[in-house]
Every structure is written in C-alpha cells, then in structure tokens.
Design an enzyme around this catalytic site. Structure first.
Site, PDB file in Angstrom:
ATOM      1  N   CYS A  43       0.774  -1.150  -0.053  1.00 59.02           N
ATOM      2  CA  CYS A  43      -0.008  -0.090  -0.472  1.00 59.02           C
ATOM      3  C   CYS A  43       1.160   1.251  -0.055  1.00 59.02           C
ATOM      4  CB  CYS A  43      -0.810  -0.014   0.962  1.00 59.02           C
ATOM      5  SG  CYS A  43      -1.729   1.961   1.699  1.00 59.02           S
ATOM      6  N   CYS A  48      -1.869   0.984  -2.781  1.00 58.49           N
ATOM      7  CA  CYS A  48      -2.619   2.824  -3.303  1.00 58.49           C
ATOM      8  C   CYS A  48      -2.426   3.963  -3.192  1.00 58.49           C
ATOM      9  CB  CYS A  48      -3.175   2.575  -1.093  1.00 58.49           C
ATOM     10  SG  CYS A  48      -4.151   0.685  -1.061  1.00 58.49           S
ATOM     11  N   LYS A  51      -0.151   4.683  -6.015  1.00 52.79           N
ATOM     12  CA  LYS A  51      -1.180   5.356  -7.485  1.00 52.79           C
ATOM     13  C   LYS A  51      -1.763   6.415  -7.066  1.00 52.79           C
ATOM     14  CE  LYS A  51      -4.489   3.904  -5.982  1.00 52.79           C
ATOM     15  NZ  LYS A  51      -5.361   2.738  -6.538  1.00 52.79           N
ATOM     16  N   TYR A 177      -9.037  -4.783 -10.893  1.00 54.78           N
ATOM     17  CA  TYR A 177      -9.194  -2.459 -10.254  1.00 54.78           C
ATOM     18  C   TYR A 177      -7.663  -1.851 -10.461  1.00 54.78           C
ATOM     19  CZ  TYR A 177     -11.349  -3.074  -5.642  1.00 54.78           C
ATOM     20  OH  TYR A 177     -12.131  -3.503  -5.109  1.00 54.78           O
ATOM     21  N   ILE A 178      -6.332  -2.597 -10.923  1.00 52.75           N
ATOM     22  CA  ILE A 178      -5.054  -1.901 -10.953  1.00 52.75           C
ATOM     23  C   ILE A 178      -5.110  -1.578 -13.036  1.00 52.75           C
ATOM     24  CG2 ILE A 178      -2.130  -2.016 -11.289  1.00 52.75           C
ATOM     25  CD1 ILE A 178      -2.838  -3.932  -9.046  1.00 52.75           C
ATOM     26  N   GLU A 181      -7.279   2.293 -13.309  1.00 52.34           N
ATOM     27  CA  GLU A 181      -6.970   3.098 -12.377  1.00 52.34           C
ATOM     28  C   GLU A 181      -5.903   3.399 -13.086  1.00 52.34           C
ATOM     29  OE1 GLU A 181      -5.838   1.538  -8.494  1.00 52.34           O
ATOM     30  OE2 GLU A 181      -8.293   2.227  -7.813  1.00 52.34           O
ATOM     31  N   ARG A 198      -9.525 -11.231 -20.262  1.00 57.05           N
ATOM     32  CA  ARG A 198     -10.436 -12.938 -21.569  1.00 57.05           C
ATOM     33  C   ARG A 198     -11.716 -12.863 -21.755  1.00 57.05           C
ATOM     34  NH1 ARG A 198      -8.292 -16.264 -15.999  1.00 57.05           N
ATOM     35  NH2 ARG A 198      -9.488 -14.996 -14.586  1.00 57.05           N
ATOM     36  N   HIS A 436     -27.401  21.375  -1.224  1.00 58.52           N
ATOM     37  CA  HIS A 436     -27.102  22.016  -2.240  1.00 58.52           C
ATOM     38  C   HIS A 436     -26.372  23.157  -2.476  1.00 58.52           C
ATOM     39  CE1 HIS A 436     -29.245  22.893  -6.286  1.00 58.52           C
ATOM     40  NE2 HIS A 436     -29.335  24.278  -6.033  1.00 58.52           N
ATOM     41  N   GLU A 441     -25.671  14.725  -2.811  1.00 55.87           N
ATOM     42  CA  GLU A 441     -27.295  15.380  -2.726  1.00 55.87           C
ATOM     43  C   GLU A 441     -27.611  14.709  -3.275  1.00 55.87           C
ATOM     44  OE1 GLU A 441     -29.538  18.883  -3.441  1.00 55.87           O
ATOM     45  OE2 GLU A 441     -27.425  19.119  -5.160  1.00 55.87           O
TER      46      GLU A 441
HETATM   47  P1  NDP Z   1      -8.677  -7.872  -9.916  1.00 55.89           P
HETATM   48  O1  NDP Z   1      -9.107  -8.820  -9.360  1.00 55.89           O
HETATM   49  O2  NDP Z   1      -9.487  -6.348  -9.783  1.00 55.89           O
HETATM   50  O3  NDP Z   1      -8.557  -7.472 -11.466  1.00 55.89           O
HETATM   51  C1  NDP Z   1      -7.859  -8.903 -12.526  1.00 55.89           C
HETATM   52  C2  NDP Z   1      -8.324  -8.953 -13.806  1.00 55.89           C
HETATM   53  O4  NDP Z   1      -7.398  -9.809 -14.657  1.00 55.89           O
HETATM   54  C3  NDP Z   1      -9.392  -8.748 -14.816  1.00 55.89           C
HETATM   55  O5  NDP Z   1      -9.675  -8.663 -15.087  1.00 55.89           O
HETATM   56  C4  NDP Z   1      -9.326 -11.096 -14.753  1.00 55.89           C
HETATM   57  O6  NDP Z   1      -9.820 -11.414 -15.420  1.00 55.89           O
HETATM   58  C5  NDP Z   1      -7.767 -10.786 -15.129  1.00 55.89           C
HETATM   59  N1  NDP Z   1      -6.868 -12.299 -15.565  1.00 55.89           N
HETATM   60  C6  NDP Z   1      -7.045 -12.595 -13.609  1.00 55.89           C
HETATM   61  N2  NDP Z   1      -6.058 -14.379 -14.159  1.00 55.89           N
HETATM   62  C7  NDP Z   1      -5.875 -13.663 -15.792  1.00 55.89           C
HETATM   63  C8  NDP Z   1      -5.413 -15.101 -16.203  1.00 55.89           C
HETATM   64  N3  NDP Z   1      -4.465 -15.082 -16.212  1.00 55.89           N
HETATM   65  N4  NDP Z   1      -5.466 -13.657 -17.581  1.00 55.89           N
HETATM   66  C9  NDP Z   1      -5.652 -13.388 -18.551  1.00 55.89           C
HETATM   67  N5  NDP Z   1      -6.531 -11.951 -17.686  1.00 55.89           N
HETATM   68  C10 NDP Z   1      -6.572 -12.180 -16.605  1.00 55.89           C
HETATM   69  O7  NDP Z   1      -7.080  -7.615  -9.986  1.00 55.89           O
HETATM   70  P2  NDP Z   1      -5.695  -5.811  -9.753  1.00 55.89           P
HETATM   71  O8  NDP Z   1      -4.458  -7.145 -10.720  1.00 55.89           O
HETATM   72  O9  NDP Z   1      -6.368  -5.738 -10.847  1.00 55.89           O
HETATM   73  O10 NDP Z   1      -6.234  -6.343  -8.332  1.00 55.89           O
HETATM   74  C11 NDP Z   1      -5.237  -6.955  -7.335  1.00 55.89           C
HETATM   75  C12 NDP Z   1      -6.554  -6.962  -5.622  1.00 55.89           C
HETATM   76  O11 NDP Z   1      -5.591  -5.420  -5.301  1.00 55.89           O
HETATM   77  C13 NDP Z   1      -7.324  -5.642  -6.117  1.00 55.89           C
HETATM   78  O12 NDP Z   1      -8.473  -7.221  -6.618  1.00 55.89           O
HETATM   79  C14 NDP Z   1      -8.164  -5.840  -5.065  1.00 55.89           C
HETATM   80  O13 NDP Z   1      -8.443  -6.154  -3.903  1.00 55.89           O
HETATM   81  C15 NDP Z   1      -6.445  -4.994  -4.674  1.00 55.89           C
HETATM   82  N6  NDP Z   1      -6.673  -3.687  -5.359  1.00 55.89           N
HETATM   83  C16 NDP Z   1      -7.330  -2.844  -4.835  1.00 55.89           C
HETATM   84  C17 NDP Z   1      -7.342  -1.464  -5.345  1.00 55.89           C
HETATM   85  C18 NDP Z   1      -8.620  -0.220  -4.232  1.00 55.89           C
HETATM   86  O14 NDP Z   1      -8.776  -0.340  -3.208  1.00 55.89           O
HETATM   87  N7  NDP Z   1      -8.621   0.834  -5.651  1.00 55.89           N
HETATM   88  C19 NDP Z   1      -6.418  -0.574  -6.217  1.00 55.89           C
HETATM   89  C20 NDP Z   1      -5.759  -1.692  -6.467  1.00 55.89           C
HETATM   90  C21 NDP Z   1      -5.785  -3.010  -6.092  1.00 55.89           C
HETATM   91  P3  NDP Z   1     -11.609 -11.905 -14.710  1.00 55.89           P
HETATM   92  O15 NDP Z   1     -12.732 -11.084 -14.647  1.00 55.89           O
HETATM   93  O16 NDP Z   1     -12.487 -11.805 -16.744  1.00 55.89           O
HETATM   94  O17 NDP Z   1     -11.562 -13.373 -14.253  1.00 55.89           O
END
Ligand code: NDP
Length: 447
Positions: A43, A48, A51, A177-178, A181, A198, A436, A441
C-alpha cells in the site's frame, strides 16, 4: 512466555503486519517484525499511496483543459513525468521512515531480513534462528503474470512507479482495479492505452450498470478495450517497441506491456509445511475468524489470506489479532458492508449488495437511480454523466447497497457507507435535507 525469544514474531511489515506488531507491543508483548524489502508494504511503497498521488498528478490534464471554460487563460502546459515520479518516490520514502519510527517508538524490533518458518514456534531470520510464542504471517500478495512466450517483456504495477518515461502506447493485461486505475493515469499523461481482458467483464464484482458507465466513458475518452482476448506471444522489435499477439485481434504494437491480472498470496518458500499449513485452492493461507491457521501458534492476516484484498481490511485484521491475543479484548473483523473504490477516471465506489446480488438474495428489490451530469462537467462542456444507485429491500426498505460513479465518488461513498452499515432505511435518506448544490445531494433526492 520467557522460554521464547519473542512473544510475537511478524513476517512482513505491510499494512496488516505493522498494525499487529505495533498494537501487540503496546499491549506489552515483546515483538519483532522481519521485512525483506521496505517497511510499509504494497500500500505505502508501490500501491494505494503512490497510485493516488499519480492520480492527483494525472487529473491536471483534464483540469487544465477545463480551466479555459472557467475563464482561465491556460498556456500550453508541459508535463514532466520525472518531476512527478521523483516527488512521489520521495513522499513514499518519507512515509517509510514514519512507519519505521512508529514501530521503533513502540519497541518493535525491525529486522531487515527474510524470515521463514522452521516449525510452529521457530523461525530462520537471515542467518539466525529465533523462537516466538506466536508467529503472524503478513507477507501480502504479488502480481500474477499470465504464462506465455515473451511475458517477461512486460512489467507490473510494482515497476510502474519508477519508469524512466511515460510510454506512448501501453497495453495493459486485465480489466480489474489496477488495469482501470492505470488506464486512467497513463491516458491522462498522453499515452494510448489498450486494455486486454480474457472475458468481456471489467471490474467483476461491482454493479453492472456502474461498470458499463465506466466502460462507456473510458471508450469515449479513447481508451481501447480488447475483450475475450488471451495473450499468445510478445516480441521485442528492433526499435525497442513490443509486438503483442492476442487472440481475436491483430497484434498490438506498443512501447510498454503491463500486467494487472490479479495478485496471488506471497507464500513461496515460507516453510509453512513445517507448521502443518496447507494452502487453499487459491494459494492462500486458510485461517479461522481469529486469523488462526491450523497451527495454534501461527496466525495470518491481510492479502496472504485472500479474504478481501484491501488495506483497511488487513489493518482491521491486524488490530483484532493484537487485541485478541495480547490486549485481553477479543474481537473479530466484521466483513459485512466493506466499502471499496476504484480510482479510475472517473472513479467509482460501492458498498453492500449490487443490484444482481440483492435480487439473487432477496428476489424483488427496489432500485433507485440518479443519472446526471455534474454541474462542473456541464460548464466544462464535458459530456460525462455520473450515476448513483440505491438498492433497497422491497419490504423492510433497508438500503442494501449504494453504488456510484462520478467525480469524488469514493469521498462521498465513505460517508454514505456508514448509513448502509448502520442498516438505515430509504426513509432515513428521504428525511435528510439535501446539501445544495453538491453531487452527494443526489443520494437523498432519489424518489
Ligand atoms: P483484479 O482481481 O481486480 O483484476 C484482475 C483482472 O485480470 C480481471 O480483469 C481478470 O479477468 C483478469 N485476469 C485474471 N487472471 C488472468 C489471466 N490468467 N489471464 C488474463 N487475465 C486475467 O486484480 P488487480 O491485479 O487489478 O488487483 C489485485 C487486487 O488488489 C484487487 O483485487 C484489489 O483487491 C486490490 N486493489 C485494490 C485497489 C483499490 O482498493 N482501489 C487498487 C488496486 C488493487 P476476469 O475478471 O475476467 O477473470
């Protein structure tokens, strides 16, 4: 207790580990924490915090463009990535110092070394062997990278904060998420961004209408999405650029490939088997409601347990562990109604059940929406609409979930989440007089 070198040995000085170490020490325990990288964890060091600072930096692109509509004569402005990058990195270093000082001030011994288990109460720390009454594993998670030829040419968010310059064209794997962002960040820095996913779902787990709105706005801004696409091959070209082959599309030519395809718990080589711990099917350490593993002296908190991968959750788990084990105040983390946000552009946020989750659980539910163009966007001539949703139980009128996308959505949702957590009804929202003019609101004006 005196038979052990420590009362508590924590592996990993991230959000969960530092909270557990500091509070346990404040409760009187003799505590050490081992960290092989930097104090602060994902983080603070490469998640976090940096970022969010990049997002502040990126948003000036649109703010400067909008400023002209508000009467400001803005000359052509240059963006210096090295300036922002170095300022962010020095802020991270400052926070790391504060984290270390807080631990030291609480008499927590910080050991800059890798620690592994040798048994239920024994660890190897660097070259030393130490014993501890309790061991807490808080090693977090690490980016998961798809396996295909040339994948090593890509980076992850770990490296994104230290880039020598901003790529002109970036391909981002994933649509969670990542990915969303960093799509917003790089797009505002002028890069052409393509997200490769995918499936055809972005941000799985969030409310469908809110996700659709982000997809629509991102596409309108010029961010490309390739759905139902799998990585096949990445090749380096003579000019240093990359050619990324994906299924169902022509190869993508880019300057940087970044993976944001989920994060897997950091458990490799930890010696968990010496304490009888077997990972679950997601590669995480299974724990009970007190964060205890199958071994009575070994506990785990945060991303390594893959309950909810969010910093504030890891912090709560670390606090509950410390209070329960050393503070004589046993309590457990309540995982209901955890608010979360995605700092995309625009950001979105949610708490409680999505519309489809609520329908699945309760059958008919009432859904209230407000679909509006924020006042600032109107004057800026920016055709981006915000969307707020209230999911309400059909009989009890209890608000089951709030989901929103639009400027400042995370800031607004944090306050609204209190109402959902408290179990307030739609009537309580209606009874509250609007503030307002504000975007928030809309939450009390949905009829
Ligand atoms: P996420 O779980 O959010 O997203 C992963 C993405 O990668 C999904 O779109 C998924 O697709 C895809 N995916 C997963 N495995 C594969 C694969 N083998 N090949 C191709 N695509 C794949 O993960 P992030 O890496 O973005 O973030 C990790 C975690 O970190 C988050 O779950 C969150 O908890 C935390 N985080 C929180 C933030 C916040 O609070 N603002 C900011 C950044 C991270 P599909 O869904 O279609 O399976």
């Amino acid at each position: 207790m005196a038979d052990y070198d420590y009362d508590l040995f924590v592996i990993g000085a991230g959000s969960g580990g530092t909270r557990a170490a500091r509070v346990s020490a404040a409760h009187g325990a003799r505590v050490a924490v081992a960290e092989e990288f930097r104090v602060g964890g994902t983080c603070v060091i490469r998640g976090c915090v940096p970022k969010k600072l990049l997002i502040y930096g990126a948003h000036f692109a649109e703010d400067l463009a909008d400023a002209r509509r508000f009467g400001w004569q803005v000359p052509e402005c240059d963006f210096s990535w090295p300036t922002l990058r170095d300022n962010v990195l020095s802020e991270v270093a400052r926070l790391e110092t504060i984290y270390s000082a807080t631990l030291a001030n609480n008499d927590v011994e910080i050991i800059k070394a890798r620690a592994t288990l040798l048994g239920p109460n024994t660890l190897k720390v660097g070259e030393r062997t130490v014993t501890s009454k309790l061991i807490l594993i808080a090693t977090g998670a690490t980016p998961d990278i798809p396996d295909f030829p040339g994948a090593e040419l890509g980076i992850t968010s770990n490296e994104a904060f230290e880039l020598p310059d901003v790529p002109k064209r970036i391909v981002i794997g994933g649509a969670g998420y990542i990915a969303n962002e960093f799509a917003g960040i790089f797009h505002q820095f002028g890069a052409h961004v393509t997200l490769v996913n995918r499936t055809d779902q972005i941000l799985r787990g969030y409310d469908e209408q809110i996700r659709d709105r982000l997809l629509q706005i991102s596409t309108a801004k010029g961010i490309d999405f390739k759905f139902h696409a799998n990585f096949q091959k990445a090749e380096k070209q003579e000019d240093g650029s990359l050619l990324v082959h994906i299924s169902g599309s022509d190869p993508l030519h880019c300057d940087m490939l970044m993976f944001a395809t989920g994060r897997r718990p950091n458990t490799a080589g930890l010696g968990l088997e010496t304490a009888g711990i077997v990972l679950n099917d997601r590669g995480a350490i299974p724990v009970d409601g007190d964060s205890k593993t199958v071994c009575d002296s070994v506990f785990a908190v945060g991303d390594v347990t893959d309950r909810i991968q969010l910093t504030p959750v890891a912090i709560r788990e670390g606090q509950a562990f410390a209070d329960t084990q050393f503070g004589g105040k046993p309590h457990r983390v309540d995982y209901a109604c955890v608010p979360s946000a995605v700092f995309s552009n625009p950001p979105l946020a949610g708490v409680g059940l999505t519309e489809s989750q609520a329908k699945g659980k309760f059958g008919a539910v009432k859904v209230y929406t407000s679909d509006f163009r924020p006042m600032k966007n109107v004057l800026a001539n920016r055709n981006e609409r915000a969307l707020y949703k209230l999911i309400v139980h059909a009989e009890t009128e209890k608000v089951l979930g709030i989901h929103m996308i639009g400027p400042e959505a995370p800031e607004i949702l944090q306050a609204a989440a209190i109402a959902v957590k408290a179990g307030l009804t739609k009537q309580a929202f209606d009874d509250t007089i609007a503030l307002h003019p504000s975007m928030a609101e809309e939450l009390v004006l949905m009829r």
